[in-house]
Write a protein that holds these residues in place. Structure first.
Motif, short mmCIF file in Angstrom:
data_model
loop_
_atom_site.label_atom_id
_atom_site.label_comp_id
_atom_site.label_asym_id
_atom_site.label_seq_id
_atom_site.Cartn_x
_atom_site.Cartn_y
_atom_site.Cartn_z
N PRO A 1 64.22 60.91 12.23
CA PRO A 1 64.66 62.28 11.85
C PRO A 1 65.26 62.88 13.17
O PRO A 1 66.02 63.86 13.14
N VAL A 2 64.72 62.37 14.39
CA VAL A 2 65.30 62.82 15.66
C VAL A 2 67.03 62.34 15.56
O VAL A 2 67.82 63.12 15.80
N GLU A 3 67.26 61.21 14.98
CA GLU A 3 68.77 60.85 15.14
C GLU A 3 69.29 61.51 14.09
O GLU A 3 70.54 61.87 13.99
N GLU A 4 68.77 61.72 12.69
CA GLU A 4 69.61 62.59 11.74
C GLU A 4 69.97 64.05 12.07
O GLU A 4 70.95 64.60 12.11
N ALA A 5 68.96 64.49 13.07
CA ALA A 5 68.93 65.86 13.65
C ALA A 5 70.06 65.95 14.54
O ALA A 5 71.07 66.88 14.54
N LEU A 6 70.00 64.85 15.47
CA LEU A 6 71.42 64.89 16.29
C LEU A 6 72.53 64.81 15.74
O LEU A 6 73.77 65.53 16.24
N ARG A 7 72.69 64.00 14.80
CA ARG A 7 74.08 63.88 13.82
C ARG A 7 74.31 65.05 13.41
O ARG A 7 75.62 65.42 13.41
N ILE A 8 73.33 66.11 12.89
CA ILE A 8 73.70 67.14 12.46
C ILE A 8 74.37 68.18 13.26
O ILE A 8 75.24 68.89 13.12
N ILE A 9 73.64 68.11 14.39
CA ILE A 9 74.11 69.12 15.53
C ILE A 9 75.40 68.57 16.21
O ILE A 9 76.51 69.38 16.52
N GLU A 10 75.72 67.41 15.97
CA GLU A 10 76.81 66.63 16.74
C GLU A 10 77.97 67.11 16.08
O GLU A 10 79.18 67.14 16.56
N ALA A 11 77.68 67.24 14.42
CA ALA A 11 78.75 67.63 13.57
C ALA A 11 79.22 69.11 13.67
O ALA A 11 80.10 69.46 12.99
N GLY A 12 78.37 69.76 14.23
CA GLY A 12 78.69 71.25 14.25
C GLY A 12 78.39 71.94 15.57
O GLY A 12 78.66 71.38 16.52
N GLU A 13 77.07 72.57 15.63
CA GLU A 13 76.43 73.28 16.62
C GLU A 13 75.18 73.56 16.69
O GLU A 13 74.75 73.86 15.31
#
Length: 261
Positions: free
Chosen positions: A42-54
């Motif tokens: 979940p940490v990885e998925e959360a980082l990917r979501i944020i990196e795709a936007g803000e």
């Protein structure tokens, strides 16, 4: 987008795990601890979501002093800030008490768009805390996600089972648990990430900070507890059956003596 990921500090599964014979809770002194490997997803998925936007990623953990290492690992991976709920009264808390503490900590952080968990902890393996937290927060839950996407004001997941694949969608804010089958391997902390983590804010809260009565948590408040445990006996030397024409009979006799057949 603001995301909270709840992580857990657990005994290393490669170590010799056991119980403390004073109260039959998990012995956390006899083996090294680390952030539950399933919480890296979940940490990885959360980082990917944020990196795709803000947005910002806050990690929350609950546990004794050593549990701060779980927050540190998430910060090294790229999380922005951390919260460590640490109180002696938490010792021996069950999943019900854990969900209460995490829910109150999430409320204190603020209303995030997503609250994320691993599919289970590698020590307890119950997979119930995400649902309990969702109920306490009054949020929709989409659990056991092997694929996750956020579009606009909704989150969509794919849940795979032995017999079917489901696609489930929920409006934000929502609670999501993520499996280790997402296809996105958790990143290793880089040297830059390790150094940056030292400057990231980490707050330590007590039960009083969360407005929780100590009588609601801990071993005395737990719905279940271990009464006794016996260490697994050492492995004995096996029996070698030499096949000189009667190997099958000897094997059958051995299995019968052990009541396997």
């Amino acid at each position: 987008m603001d995301i909270v990921v709840c992580v857990k500090h657990v005994p290393d599964a490669q170590g010799d795990r056991g119980f403390d014979d004073t109260d039959w809770t998990t012995d956390r002194q006899a083996v090294d601890g680390l952030m539950s490997e399933l919480d890296e997803y979940p940490v990885e998925e959360a980082l990917r979501i944020i990196e795709a936007g803000e947005g910002t990623l806050t990690v929350i953990t609950m546990g004794p002093d050593a549990a701060a290492d779980a927050v540190k690992k998430a910060l090294q991976m790229g999380a922005d800030k951390g919260v460590h709920v640490n109180d002696e009264a938490l010792h021996g808390s069950d999943s019900v008490a854990t969900s209460l503490v995490l829910a109150e900590a999430i409320k204190k952080v603020g209303q995030p768009d997503l609250v994320m968990f691993g599919m289970a902890s590698t020590d307890g393996g119950m997979s119930v805390v995400p649902a309990m937290v969702a109920e306490r927060l009054g949020l929709p839950q989409v659990t056991l996600a092997s694929e996750l996407s956020v579009e606009g004001s909704s989150v969509s997941i794919r849940r795979d089972s032995d017999t079917a694949t489901e696609r489930i969608e929920a409006s934000l804010p929502a609670v999501v648990s993520v499996t280790d089958q997402t296809g996105n391997e958790p990143r290793y902390p880089s040297f830059k990430g390790i150094m940056a983590a030292k400057k990231k804010p980490v707050e330590t809260w007590s039960l009083a900070d969360l407005g929780i009565d100590p009588a609601q948590v801990g071993l005395d408040a737990a719905a279940t507890k271990v009464e006794q445990a016996t260490p697994r006996p050492p492995r004995e030397q096996g029996t070698i059956v030499k096949d000189e024409g009667e190997g099958g009979s000897q094997l059958a006799e051995f299995l019968a003596s052990k009541k396997f057949i």
